[in-house]
Design an enzyme around this catalytic site. Structure first.
Site, PDB file in Angstrom:
ATOM      1  N   ASN A  71       0.863  -1.186   0.000  1.00 25.43           N
ATOM      2  CA  ASN A  71       0.000   0.000   0.000  1.00 25.43           C
ATOM      3  C   ASN A  71       0.894   1.229   0.000  1.00 25.43           C
ATOM      4  OD1 ASN A  71      -1.784   2.070   0.468  1.00 25.43           O
ATOM      5  ND2 ASN A  71      -2.333   1.423   2.555  1.00 25.43           N
ATOM      6  N   TRP A  72       0.978   1.867  -1.159  1.00 23.14           N
ATOM      7  CA  TRP A  72       1.897   3.007  -1.283  1.00 23.14           C
ATOM      8  C   TRP A  72       1.358   4.277  -0.633  1.00 23.14           C
ATOM      9  CZ3 TRP A  72       3.797   2.959  -7.113  1.00 23.14           C
ATOM     10  CH2 TRP A  72       4.415   1.722  -7.376  1.00 23.14           C
ATOM     11  N   LYS A  73       0.080   4.270  -0.269  1.00 20.00           N
ATOM     12  CA  LYS A  73      -0.569   5.475   0.290  1.00 20.00           C
ATOM     13  C   LYS A  73      -0.371   6.655  -0.687  1.00 20.00           C
ATOM     14  CE  LYS A  73      -0.058   3.392   4.778  1.00 20.00           C
ATOM     15  NZ  LYS A  73       0.100   3.530   6.220  1.00 20.00           N
ATOM     16  N   HIS A 114      -9.347   1.471   5.211  1.00 23.60           N
ATOM     17  CA  HIS A 114      -8.048   1.639   5.867  1.00 23.60           C
ATOM     18  C   HIS A 114      -8.221   2.600   7.056  1.00 23.60           C
ATOM     19  CE1 HIS A 114      -3.893   2.785   6.616  1.00 23.60           C
ATOM     20  NE2 HIS A 114      -3.563   1.662   6.015  1.00 23.60           N
ATOM     21  N   GLU A 119      -6.530   5.004   8.052  1.00 22.66           N
ATOM     22  CA  GLU A 119      -6.324   6.417   7.715  1.00 22.66           C
ATOM     23  C   GLU A 119      -7.599   7.001   7.105  1.00 22.66           C
ATOM     24  OE1 GLU A 119      -2.739   5.763   5.491  1.00 22.66           O
ATOM     25  OE2 GLU A 119      -1.715   5.275   7.370  1.00 22.66           O
ATOM     26  N   GLU A 165      -4.905  -4.587  10.885  1.00 19.55           N
ATOM     27  CA  GLU A 165      -3.899  -3.540  11.037  1.00 19.55           C
ATOM     28  C   GLU A 165      -4.133  -2.792  12.352  1.00 19.55           C
ATOM     29  OE1 GLU A 165      -2.073  -2.465   6.942  1.00 19.55           O
ATOM     30  OE2 GLU A 165      -3.629  -1.032   7.422  1.00 19.55           O
ATOM     31  N   GLY A 183       2.919   2.682  10.664  1.00 21.31           N
ATOM     32  CA  GLY A 183       3.829   3.804  10.462  1.00 21.31           C
ATOM     33  C   GLY A 183       4.613   4.203  11.700  1.00 21.31           C
ATOM     34  N   SER A 216       3.964  -1.733  10.200  1.00 23.51           N
ATOM     35  CA  SER A 216       5.427  -1.754  10.375  1.00 23.51           C
ATOM     36  C   SER A 216       6.060  -3.093   9.998  1.00 23.51           C
ATOM     37  CB  SER A 216       5.803  -1.345  11.810  1.00 23.51           C
ATOM     38  OG  SER A 216       5.347  -0.030  12.087  1.00 23.51           O
ATOM     39  N   GLY A 257       3.039  -0.982   4.230  1.00 25.01           N
ATOM     40  CA  GLY A 257       3.009   0.435   3.884  1.00 25.01           C
ATOM     41  C   GLY A 257       4.396   0.919   3.502  1.00 25.01           C
ATOM     42  N   GLY A 258       5.063   1.590   4.426  1.00 27.59           N
ATOM     43  CA  GLY A 258       6.344   2.248   4.155  1.00 27.59           C
ATOM     44  C   GLY A 258       7.353   1.399   3.402  1.00 27.59           C
TER      45      GLY A 258
HETATM   46  P1  13P Z   1       3.361   0.722   7.547  1.00 28.67           P
HETATM   47  O1  13P Z   1       3.854  -0.587   6.966  1.00 28.67           O
HETATM   48  O2  13P Z   1       4.048   1.906   7.004  1.00 28.67           O
HETATM   49  O3  13P Z   1       3.301   0.659   9.043  1.00 28.67           O
HETATM   50  O4  13P Z   1       1.832   0.874   7.059  1.00 28.67           O
HETATM   51  C1  13P Z   1       0.955  -0.168   7.229  1.00 28.67           C
HETATM   52  C2  13P Z   1      -0.290   0.143   6.507  1.00 28.67           C
HETATM   53  O5  13P Z   1      -1.032   1.008   6.888  1.00 28.67           O
HETATM   54  C3  13P Z   1      -0.567  -0.629   5.294  1.00 28.67           C
HETATM   55  O6  13P Z   1      -1.873  -0.406   4.852  1.00 28.67           O
END
Ligand code: 13P
Length: 265
Positions: A13-15, A103, A105, A175, A181, A221, A242-243
């Protein structure tokens, strides 16, 4: 050891990161790094921002390599006066396989409710794509001992109205909000407890056969160094990254770690 009952899925997930030029470079590198053995062992998807999807779709061509293209969100209507939104039918037309919905967020920053997530999940299924429905407790809920109750509420609410046949095909991402993050991943035991809780809620509501079929990812993470221990848990069927998915080499290393786990089981 018994073979794993579900085919794992590792998703990036590149956000809101990487424009379409950067997306092409990232996917090219990823395609170079991923091996046929990775695709044999598990499914892999990338979820770039909307403005990148067409470029990545063209880059990937039809099914070779079998790297699936995903989106991060969509509206629940197929068309209409919804300024700024993107419809599930538009995504289906682009060859999108998976759409993340709900998600944390989006829930926290854009006011998405369980009801809205359920409407989106139904719309994604109606358009023959697979929803990745995200659930997870906050730090406050966890500290208050409310994780199990929160997960039950979110799973039931976010899948409300879906039939057993629909639920069996979807993916749920566990999650924990406190792990996203933050660099503070859940422990493997926490990830397993959350995934097992979600599976037991699915079993109560939609039956044990459906619960056994649903793929449950862990997200929060995930890195190349912790992926193997998290994904070795019996109820964890992959990761939503994510990251670390912004770096093709790190993401490929996570896929390789996942492959190592699944080949061994
Ligand atoms: P991180 O891997 O950056 O913690 O993000 C997780 C996430 O929200 C994937 O959707």
């Amino acid at each position: 050891m018994a073979p794993r009952p579900r085919r794992p899925l590792v998703s990036g997930n590149w956000k809101m990161n990487l424009d379409h030029f950067a997306a092409i470079a990232n996917v090219q590198r990823l395609v170079f790094r991923l091996q046929p053995a990775d695709y044999r062992a598990l499914d892999v998807s990338v979820h770039p921002p909307f403005t990148d999807l067409r470029s990545v779709q063209v880059l990937l061509g039809n099914d070779e390599p079998p790297l699936a293209l995903g989106a991060q969100h969509c509206h629940f209507a197929d068309a209409g006066a919804f300024t700024g939104e993107v419809s599930p039918s538009m995504l289906a037309k682009l060859g999108i396989a998976y759409v993340i919905c709900g998600h944390s967020e989006r829930r926290q920053l854009f006011g998405e409710t369980d009801e809205g997530v359920a409407a989106r999940a139904a719309a994604i299924l109606r358009n023959r794509m697979v929803p990745i429905v995200c659930v997870g407790e906050t730090a406050e809920e966890r500290d208050a001992g409310a994780t199990d109750a929160r997960l039950a509420e979110q799973v039931e609410g976010s899948l409300a109205g879906l039939s057993a046949d629909e639920v069996r095909t979807l993916v749920i991402a566990y999650e924990p909000v406190w792990a996203i993050g933050t660099g503070r991943s859940a422990t493997p035991a926490d990830a397993e407890a959350g995934a097992a809780r979600i599976r037991s809620v699915l079993a109560e509501r939609w039956g044990s056969e459906v619960a056994r079929a649903v793929r449950i990812q862990y997200g929060g993470s995930v890195t190349p160094s912790n992926a193997a221990s998290l994904l070795a848990q019996p109820d964890v069927d992959g990761a939503l990254v994510g990251g670390a998915s912004l770096d093709a080499d790190a993401f490929a290393d996570i896929v390789a770690a996942a492959r190592g786990v699944y080949e061994a089981s």
